[in-house]
Design a protein around this motif. Structure first.
Motif, PDB file in Angstrom:
ATOM      1  N   ALA A  91      20.679   5.805  -8.774  1.00  0.00           N
ATOM      2  CA  ALA A  91      20.521   5.303  -7.407  1.00  0.00           C
ATOM      3  C   ALA A  91      19.590   4.097  -7.397  1.00  0.00           C
ATOM      4  CB  ALA A  91      19.962   6.407  -6.510  1.00  0.00           C
ATOM      5  N   ARG A 118      13.771  14.118 -12.537  1.00  0.00           N
ATOM      6  CA  ARG A 118      15.217  14.113 -12.339  1.00  0.00           C
ATOM      7  C   ARG A 118      15.602  12.929 -11.457  1.00  0.00           C
ATOM      8  NH1 ARG A 118      14.512  17.002 -15.887  1.00  0.00           N
ATOM      9  NH2 ARG A 118      15.309  19.122 -16.273  1.00  0.00           N
ATOM     10  N   GLU A 120      17.579  10.264  -9.341  1.00  0.00           N
ATOM     11  CA  GLU A 120      18.740  10.476  -8.483  1.00  0.00           C
ATOM     12  C   GLU A 120      19.945   9.685  -8.973  1.00  0.00           C
ATOM     13  OE1 GLU A 120      20.061   9.834  -3.781  1.00  0.00           O
ATOM     14  OE2 GLU A 120      18.005   9.414  -4.446  1.00  0.00           O
ATOM     15  N   ILE A 148      18.051  11.304 -16.324  1.00  0.00           N
ATOM     16  CA  ILE A 148      19.145  11.240 -15.346  1.00  0.00           C
ATOM     17  C   ILE A 148      20.367  12.004 -15.844  1.00  0.00           C
ATOM     18  CG2 ILE A 148      20.197   9.088 -16.183  1.00  0.00           C
ATOM     19  CD1 ILE A 148      20.546   8.352 -13.165  1.00  0.00           C
ATOM     20  N   THR A 151      19.816  15.405 -14.771  1.00  0.00           N
ATOM     21  CA  THR A 151      20.192  15.530 -13.365  1.00  0.00           C
ATOM     22  C   THR A 151      21.675  15.876 -13.257  1.00  0.00           C
ATOM     23  OG1 THR A 151      18.569  13.818 -12.770  1.00  0.00           O
ATOM     24  CG2 THR A 151      20.248  14.348 -11.126  1.00  0.00           C
ATOM     25  N   LYS A 155      23.641  19.683 -12.205  1.00  0.00           N
ATOM     26  CA  LYS A 155      24.336  19.628 -10.914  1.00  0.00           C
ATOM     27  C   LYS A 155      25.704  20.293 -10.966  1.00  0.00           C
ATOM     28  CE  LYS A 155      25.755  16.312  -7.347  1.00  0.00           C
ATOM     29  NZ  LYS A 155      25.743  14.886  -6.926  1.00  0.00           N
TER      30      LYS A 155
END
Length: 213
Positions: A91, A118, A120, A148, A151, A155
Motif C-alpha cells: 500500500a 505486517r 499493508e 509483507i 501479511t 491472510k
C-alpha cells in the motif's frame, strides 16, 4: 390450336414456378446448415479462448518484488507452467531510501527487526479457489522473507494446496524463510523451495520444477 398453345404455355409457367420454389427451399436448407456450422465454430472458439485466458488453470504464481528481480523469475515460472500471476503490491511503495540495508533506521531495517511487523497490501484481494499449486516468490531481506509476504500468507487459507516458496538474493540462500512462512500460514503442504537466479533460462526452471517433491 390456340387452346393447345395456351395449355402448353400454362404448363411451362407452372413448371417454372415449381422449380423456383424447390430452389428456394434448397437454398434455405443450405443456409441453415451453414449457420449451424458457424455456431459450432463460434462455440469451439469460445472454449479455446476460455483455456487461453487461464480460467481453468490450477497453478498460481504469487510474488513480491521491490526492484523487479523477483518479478522476472516469477514471470518465467508462469510462462513455463502456464500459471496465473498475482503481485503483492505494498500500500505504501518502498523507496530507494527504504531499501537501504546500511541504514539502521531505514524502513525495511525497522520492519525486519520487528517480527510482528505486517505492512499493508495495496493490491486487490485474490481468490485461491481452483488453484492446487501456488508458487510464492520474494527477495531475501536480512535472511528472511519481507514482512509483507507474511501479511499475505496469514491472510489466506492454503488448505489442500501445494505451496512452493522461492527467493532471489544477491548472496543469501532461502534459509528458513520458507519454514517461517509455512508456520505463519498454518495450512497447506509446503515444499522446501529454493533460491533462484534471475538469469535462469526457462529450460533450467522447468528442470527445477520437474525435480520438486
Amino acid at each position: 390450336m390456340r387452346g393447345k398453345s395456351k395449355r402448353l404455355l400454362l404448363h411451362i409457367v407452372l413448371c417454372m414456378v415449381l422449380v423456383s420454389g424447390l430452389t428456394a427451399c434448397g437454398g434455405e436448407k443450405a443456409g441453415n446448415t451453414a449457420d449451424t456450422r458457424s455456431d459450432v465454430k463460434e462455440e469451439a472458439s469460445r472454449d479455446s479462448d476460455k483455456q487461453e485466458t487461464g480460467t481453468e488453470k490450477d497453478t498460481l504464481v504469487v510474488y513480491f518484488s521491490a526492484t523487479g528481480t523477483t518479478k522476472r523469475v516469477a514471470e518465467k515460472i508462469a510462462n513455463v507452467t502456464g500459471a496465473d500471476m498475482y503481485e503483492i503490491v505494498p500500500a505504501e511503495p518502498y523507496s530507494s531510501d527504504d531499501l537501504d540495508w546500511n541504514d539502521d533506521n531505514s524502513r525495511t531495517t525497522t520492519e525486519m527487526n520487528d517480527k510482528d511487523a505486517r505492512p499493508e497490501i495495496g493490491s486487490r484481494d485474490v481468490s485461491l479457489d481452483g488453484y492446487s499449486r501456488i508458487f510464492i516468490g520474494y527477495p531475501i531481506w536480512w535472511g528472511d522473507a519481507p514482512r509483507i509476504v507474511s501479511t499475505f500468507v496469514e491472510k489466506y487459507s492454503f488448505e489442500g494446496k501445494t505451496v512452493i516458496p522461492f527467493c532471489t538474493s544477491g548472496g543469501s540462500g532461502i534459509g528458513k524463510s520458507g519454514d517461517n512462512l509455512k508456520e505463519q500460514a498454518g495450512s497447506g503442504s509446503w515444499l522446501a523451495g529454493d533460491k533462484l537466479d534471475s538469469g535462469m533460462s526457462e529450460d533450467e526452471l522447468q528442470t527445477w520444477i520437474d525435480g520438486l517433491k
